[in-house]
Design a protein around this motif. Structure first.
Motif: not given
Lengths: 250, 250
Positions: A2-7, A38-43, A45-50, A63-71
């Motif tokens: 349900n989310i794609i996790l990226i290191d 797509l919904r993605t997140g940094l492991i 780290g924050p979630m965002g979209t790519s 192309a990633t964009s992860h600028h939300g707050p930390l979960p």
């Protein structure tokens, strides 16, 4: 997934190229095309979209964009008498799905010593299971796992410091104990640590040691659960006790 | 196998001879010898004890005694949009372990039609899974399973009568709904029925139909669970809400 996790180490200049089961998922399950978001997140780290910017063979470039707050990190730690590998495998994913901050895998009198030799205890084997649990739950915060082969040093030397922030300390044990709702102050608001025993249960010495460390025994009820059912059941129950003070998910 | 379950038809003059995985368990796991007493139960009947009177090859003969009261039947019915077979397999055992009286497997807009062809839906395939769940939980009351290929006739024609005794009617659905503790009157005391949707959730029409039948939607929380995690989690949560009025397991 349900989310794609990226290191974070995979990302360079806000670009990442995926070539594994994540790219399979994007191409074959989501059926994504260039330009799709797509919904993605940094492991850890924050979630965002790519945004999909290229698909070539089995590779997908984002192309990633992860600028939300930390979960928020989960407010439950789990102490688990090391279960047999087939159960532990499920428990890793479940713990990540339900949300656990730390997992302490410990020895106990009724733990089979051979379980500590399981290849599953190597981080490169269990880490993917944790990620799968997070992908299911839509979270990025990986539970921290530690393994403790000696019971007494764990309880006496490590535990006091490790759980100093956990005001609620619970140990599940069959017997004439109160149920969970009568064991914790309701609604549950504080960070909690819960200890779950091996098949056959804790022995009295172990219960006494946990009690001395501030743990309160509680009974789940008359039905006997396997550990891989007890873990999700108890995590779900603690989540419910937290919901007593949060009237809605909106 | 925390209880050995025996079909009443197997017993003649309070004697039964076991030759299957039950006798394997008695001989190899319990290591029982003649004269030993074992916890046994009659399927859909009382629990009791049996005494080993002969062991010959792989056969174990027991003298049975089942004179206790009938176990309480669980106070939860489950309506489940038919999940994929690999999940349903786990769910059968889990439902029996946690205690469910009736399992309605129904169609829904997002159920793949091919799931209704699964061989697992044949009673001789799922019945052993239900028994394994009961053997784990120490119970004898087998959940009743029924399968409904058409959504609307199920809801309109069958459901009103089927759940007339269920005063608490719940439907799990992601969205801006109250959590479970705010949806049911606490402590939970009445027989309840809970509907759990397919992967991807119920569609609006289905929610409306359940609402018209008196079902209240509730949200589990922000984490997305697979159906085979949601079922034990929700059953455990309903059990907990019942424990609010039963202070101890003693």
């Amino acid at each position: 997934m349900n989310i794609i996790l990226i290191d974070p180490a995979e990302v360079k200049n806000n670009r990442v190229t995926l070539r594994d089961r994540r790219s399979d998922h994007i191409r074959n399950v989501l059926g994504a095309a260039c330009g799709d978001t797509l919904r993605t997140g940094l492991i850890n780290g924050p979630m965002g979209t790519s945004t999909v910017i290229a698909i070539a063979g089995d590779a997908v470039e984002l192309a990633t964009s992860h600028h939300g707050p930390l979960p928020d990190r989960p407010a439950i730690d789990l102490i688990l008498a090391l279960p047999r590998p087939i159960m532990l495998k499920r428990i890793f994913s479940q713990a990540a799905t339900f949300g656990v901050r730390k997992i302490y895998l410990i020895n106990a009198s009724r733990v089979e010593k051979s379980f500590f030799s399981a290849s599953l205890l190597a981080e490169h084997n269990y880490y993917p299971l944790l990620l799968r649990g997070l992908e299911q739950a839509i979270d990025t915060m990986v539970p921290e796992v530690s393994i403790h082969k000696r019971f007494r040093p764990f309880i006496e030397d490590l535990l006091p410091q490790a759980i100093s922030n956990c005001l609620v300390r619970l140990i599940a044990h069959p017997g004439p104990f109160p149920f969970l709702p009568q064991t914790v102050a309701l609604p549950l608001e504080h960070r909690a640590v819960m200890a779950i025993g091996p098949e056959g249960g804790w022995v009295e010495f172990e219960i006494d040691m946990f009690r001395a460390a501030g743990f309160q025994p509680f009974a789940m009820g008359p039905r006997i659960l396997r550990v891989d059912s007890a873990v999700p059941a108890l995590l779900a129950q603690l989540n419910l006790l937290r919901q007593l003070n949060r009237p809605t998910s909106a």
